[in-house]
Design an enzyme around this catalytic site. Structure first.
Site, PDB file in Angstrom:
ATOM      1  N   TYR A 101     -20.493 -18.701   9.289  1.00 25.37           N
ATOM      2  CA  TYR A 101     -19.506 -18.415  10.008  1.00 25.37           C
ATOM      3  C   TYR A 101     -18.492 -17.420   9.527  1.00 25.37           C
ATOM      4  O   TYR A 101     -18.248 -17.527   8.554  1.00 25.37           O
ATOM      5  CB  TYR A 101     -18.521 -19.914  10.505  1.00 25.37           C
ATOM      6  N   GLU A 189     -14.301 -13.291  15.960  1.00 24.70           N
ATOM      7  CA  GLU A 189     -15.200 -14.237  15.336  1.00 24.70           C
ATOM      8  C   GLU A 189     -16.749 -13.973  15.586  1.00 24.70           C
ATOM      9  O   GLU A 189     -17.098 -13.715  16.699  1.00 24.70           O
ATOM     10  CB  GLU A 189     -14.923 -15.570  16.012  1.00 24.70           C
TER      11      GLU A 189
END
Ligand code: GDP
Ligand code: MN
Length: 381
Positions: A101, A189
């Protein structure tokens, strides 16, 4: 404003972040053609503005163009969390070894952007934050200095990223910061950022949110064209066209006010007397009859609205203009709910007279107006 995965990834790609070279399709036939062009296995990905598409069945692998066509047909008929799928992204299937992530958002508490990364990528990051917060490594970014390489390296070390990937990880982090900064993002993101079987890092998913204030002042005309009108409230789009600040809420008292501060005060006073506002609406300073009429039409279109409170403090805005706008709008659209109007300031007397001639009363104080409108909404329920 939120961007779709394919839009975010195309921005990432233009900054040099490695992304798959897929394309978007709106029909199964287009999906097949893209799969043919790419060759080999592909992944068919629903383009809807929500996370967890994988779990919802909105992301599937296809072994050949025929399968891609069939799966695209399936996914294009899905509705994911209330959002109809209108497009699918066809990407070459990646050979995934590890999912990481990587994201940047604003940390309001620290008054700085923060870069976050985790070796527990791919899955729901909110869940990781809740269950094992120590698995998320953070570093704050000085907005003037930007993200420094040593910071990204410290994050790589913190998440036990093997040393051979550091250089690429640092580069991708720095580029993600540039994406975030240049586009006035509130979120950029990559989840997952994968390590492929070939040992390369690649952004398989992308998500961006853009600060609407930056868009409304025209800083990013190129991003404005990416807006998905499907997911925005029709009323909010109409409000934008008339340059009105309008936000829909879940109460039943429609409000029309000039000035953001007065609008918030009006909502507070409605709540104080036990009512609940159906919207925030600031018609701004110097609104003429046309703008008032547009605002009025927007409020009246909301099915929840049981009563309307108009609270105008006439400064540059003239109360007689507001009254004319109200009367124009009323002649265009049938008013089916009670209305309480308070006009004070410039030309208030003339405004009240215009309304009185049309058999409409006005309230003297905000307290009186709020009490009246709350009572009207309650008796309508
Ligand atoms: P999200 O569920 O909405 O976050 O969508 P993602 O784009 O993150 O996809 C969800 C998951 O699907 C990823 O974490 C991967 O495990 C898997 N996935 C996505 N693209 C590919 C791919 O090209 N190949 C493979 N094998 N899996 C993929
Ligand atoms: Mn994802």
């Amino acid at each position: 404003m939120n961007l779709h995965e394919y839009q975010s990834k195309s921005i990432f790609g233009s900054y040099g972040i490695p992304v798959p070279n897929g394309k978007v399709a709106a029909t199964p036939a287009q999906a097949k053609a893209i799969a043919q062009e790419l060759g080999g296995r592909v992944v068919v990905k629903s383009q809807v503005l929500t996370g967890g598409r994988g779990k919802a069945g909105g992301i599937k692998l296809a072994n050949n163009p025929d399968e891609a066509e069939q799966i695209a047909g399936q996914i294009l008929s899905m509705t994911i969390r209330g959002l109809p799928v209108r497009k699918v992204l066809i990407d070459p299937a990646a050979n995934i070894k590890t999912e990481i992530y990587l994201g940047i958002t604003n940390d309001r508490g620290a008054r700085k952007p923060v870069l976050m990364a985790s070796a527990a990528g791919g899955v729901d990051i909110e869940e990781v934050a809740r269950v094992s917060p120590e698995k998320i490594i953070r570093t704050h970014i000085d907005p003037l200095m930007g993200l420094r390489d040593y910071q990204a390296r410290d994050v790589a070390i913190g998440m036990d990223l093997p040393r051979e990937h550091w250089a690429q990880f640092i580069q991708i982090s720095r580029k993600l910061w540039e994406v975030y900064r240049d586009n006035d993002a509130t979120l950029a993101e990559i989840n997952p950022l994968v390590i492929t079987g070939e040992g390369r890092l690649m952004a398989l998913d992308g998500k961006m949110s853009i600060d609407d204030n930056a868009l409304s002042v025209g800083r990013h005309p190129n991003l404005e064209t990416m807006r998905d009108l499907d997911v925005e409230e029709a009323s909010e789009i109409e409000a934008k066209q008339h340059d009105l600040s309008y936000i829909r809420l879940d109460g039943n008292i429609g409000c029309m006010v000039n000035g953001a501060g007065l609008a918030m005060t009006t909502m507070d006073v409605i709540k104080l007397f036990g009512g609940s506002p159906a919207n925030f609406l600031d018609i701004g300073g110097g609104a003429g009859p046309d703008k008032v009429a547009a605002a009025f039409r927007i409020i009246l279109k909301e099915p929840n609205v049981k009563a309307i409170l108009i609270n105008i403090f006439g400064g540059i805005t003239r109360c007689d203009d507001v009254a004319r706008g109200i009367l124009t709008a009323m002649s265009e659209v049938g008013v089916h709910v009670p209305m309480v109007i308070r006009l004070v300031g410039t030309n208030a007397k003339e405004g009240r007279e215009l309304l009185a001639n049309a058999n409409m009363g006005t309230a003297e104080t905000l307290t009186e107006a709020a009490q009246k409108v709350v009572a009207a909404a309650q008796s309508a329920n």
